[in-house]
Write a protein that holds these residues in place. Structure first.
Motif, PDB file in Angstrom:
ATOM      1  N   HIS A  90       2.914   0.355  -5.208  1.00 50.43           N
ATOM      2  CA  HIS A  90       2.814   1.606  -4.448  1.00 50.43           C
ATOM      3  C   HIS A  90       1.349   1.995  -4.275  1.00 50.43           C
ATOM      4  O   HIS A  90       0.901   2.983  -4.866  1.00 50.43           O
ATOM      5  N   GLU A 108       2.211   1.478   1.980  1.00 48.31           N
ATOM      6  CA  GLU A 108       3.058   0.581   1.198  1.00 48.31           C
ATOM      7  C   GLU A 108       3.646  -0.528   2.066  1.00 48.31           C
ATOM      8  O   GLU A 108       3.605  -1.705   1.697  1.00 48.31           O
ATOM      9  N   ASP A 188      11.227  -2.965  -5.702  1.00 47.84           N
ATOM     10  CA  ASP A 188      10.019  -2.710  -6.484  1.00 47.84           C
ATOM     11  C   ASP A 188      10.346  -1.986  -7.785  1.00 47.84           C
ATOM     12  O   ASP A 188       9.709  -2.233  -8.819  1.00 47.84           O
TER      13      ASP A 188
END
Length: 206
Positions: A90, A108, A188
């Motif tokens: 991030h 991102e 993620d």
């Protein structure tokens, strides 16, 4: 025309933004010129080809993700590892502004797309593979540095620092790749959870 480092960097930044929008296969020098806001012919004063420009742009990845980590002292190794992971998965506006003056709006998405595009192209191109190998090596060195510091400080158990760093890097790269190439929205977060497990496992108080 004299070689102006500022112009050269602005061209790299324009290439970063254009690549994240168009992808490698469809990216043209004209696209980069439009992103730069200048006649694309100026790019050829600094770079012989699109590939030479994109290879040069990979240095920005080193600046964004590694920076001065190898030189900085590490006081809290666990926190430093988590910060590294968070900044890769991030990246913030401030983080990218440290490496480029005008980062893309959706940081991102752009960063993950650029990563996937360049590393995928390295499958077919030896010059790109050499450069992506160097960038991976710098990232692994930074992770190894933190883990070694954690062992020296007594925060981590005496594990193999380079092997552990490799595990973390593989998970980071998989998180970026999966987020960019699938509809797995929490890719993620899953990568972060797995890396948190590694950090917990090597902690001295585990």
């Amino acid at each position: 025309m004299s070689d102006n480092p500022g112009t050269k960097q602005r061209i790299r930044e324009a290439a970063f933004r254009a690549l994240s929008e168009h992808g490698y296969a469809d990216l043209t020098i004209k696209d980069i010129g439009e992103e730069l806001g200048q006649n694309p012919s100026i790019i050829y004063h600094y770079f012989d080809s699109k590939d030479e420009l994109l290879l040069s742009m990979l240095d920005d990845f080193v600046g964004i993700f590694v920076g001065q980590r190898l030189e900085r002292p590490v006081t809290d190794a666990g926190a430093e590892l988590r910060t590294f992971v968070e900044q890769v998965l991030h990246p913030s506006t401030a983080q990218l502004e440290a490496a480029m003056h005008s980062p893309p709006a959706d940081i991102e998405t752009a960063t993950a797309r650029v990563f996937v595009e360049l590393w995928a192209h390295a499958t077919w191109d030896d010059a790109f593979r050499e450069e992506t190998t160097r960038v991976d090596g710098r990232m692994r060195d930074a992770l190894t540095h933190v883990i070694e510091a954690g062992i020296e400080n007594g925060q981590f158990r005496p594990v193999d620092p380079e092997l552990t760093a490799t595990h973390v890097l593989f998970l980071l790269k998989q998180g970026l790749h999966t987020r960019s190439t699938t509809n797995w929205a929490d890719a993620d977060e899953q990568a972060r959870a797995l890396i948190d497990g590694i950090i917990a496992d090597i902690s001295a108080d585990s």
